[in-house]
Design a protein around this motif. Structure first.
Motif, mmCIF file in Angstrom:
data_model
loop_
_atom_site.group_PDB
_atom_site.id
_atom_site.type_symbol
_atom_site.label_atom_id
_atom_site.label_comp_id
_atom_site.label_asym_id
_atom_site.label_seq_id
_atom_site.Cartn_x
_atom_site.Cartn_y
_atom_site.Cartn_z
ATOM 1 N N GLN A 1 1.742 14.196 4.664
ATOM 2 C CA GLN A 1 0.495 14.519 5.355
ATOM 3 C C GLN A 1 0.700 14.759 6.848
ATOM 4 O O GLN A 1 0.450 15.856 7.344
ATOM 5 C CB GLN A 1 -0.519 13.388 5.153
ATOM 6 N N ARG B 1 3.737 9.104 2.391
ATOM 7 C CA ARG B 1 2.427 9.374 2.990
ATOM 8 C C ARG B 1 2.611 10.097 4.325
ATOM 9 O O ARG B 1 1.924 11.074 4.606
ATOM 10 C CB ARG B 1 1.669 8.052 3.173
ATOM 11 N N ASP C 1 6.286 4.482 -0.387
ATOM 12 C CA ASP C 1 4.870 4.866 -0.237
ATOM 13 C C ASP C 1 4.571 5.285 1.199
ATOM 14 O O ASP C 1 3.937 6.323 1.432
ATOM 15 C CB ASP C 1 3.956 3.710 -0.641
#
Length: 174
Positions: free
Chosen positions: A65, A61, A57
């Motif tokens: 991004q 992320r 995760d």
């Protein structure tokens, strides 16, 4: 595994110091690369446990991004001014932009595997793909730290750096 509670959360430079912020991003990139690089061994010894799920995760992320935003910041704020004022920099800037694209394509392949791993559709990730991605990212960051950022620091005025930081912040508000 790296402690996800503190990874990438310590205070760093702000958009008021865009070049320092880009350098700080490189430190985060290295930490997430370390975490990504540790996944195959951890999975081999412990399987896809809670630590792996959390690592996936966090890594996703960041590279979904912050990584692309970092590349955009460099390409939109630094590259045009350097191309204009330091024409001999063109081959280096082209190489860095090309590496951004290559890193993104490598990440997309790794990302697909990480998603499949999380869903239980895959039992392991390819350590060779991860190793290439991590090696390339580390080398890329090193080149930027040794050449791009110092060149930008010498070339951009304080006002241009401030304006670049404002545009970088604005892009994140969209």
């Amino acid at each position: 595994m790296i402690n996800l509670d503190t990874l990438g959360r310590e205070p760093g430079p702000s958009f008021d110091e865009p070049l320092a912020m880009l350098l700080a991003c490189h430190d985060k990139i290295r930490r997430f690369c370390d975490q990504l690089e540790a996944l195959p061994g951890h999975i081999a010894s412990r399987g896809v446990d809670e630590a792996v799920q959390g690592s996936i995760d966090g890594v996703m992320r960041y590279f979904d991004q912050a990584g692309p935003q970092h590349h955009s910041d460099e390409e939109e704020e630094l590259f045009p001014i350097l191309l204009e004022r330091v024409p001999e920099a063109a081959p280096r800037l082209e190489r860095l932009a090309s590496e951004h694209g290559y890193l993104q394509s490598c990440w997309n392949e790794i990302r697909d595997d990480l998603l499949a791993l999380k869903k239980g559709e895959l039992e392991a990730v390819n350590p060779t793909e991860i190793g290439e991605f991590v090696r390339m990212y580390r080398e890329h960051a090193e080149i930027e730290e040794q050449w791009l950022i110092p060149t930008a620091e010498r070339t951009l005025s304080a006002d241009e750096q401030r304006a670049a930081g404002e545009r970088m912040a604005a892009r994140r508000q969209r």
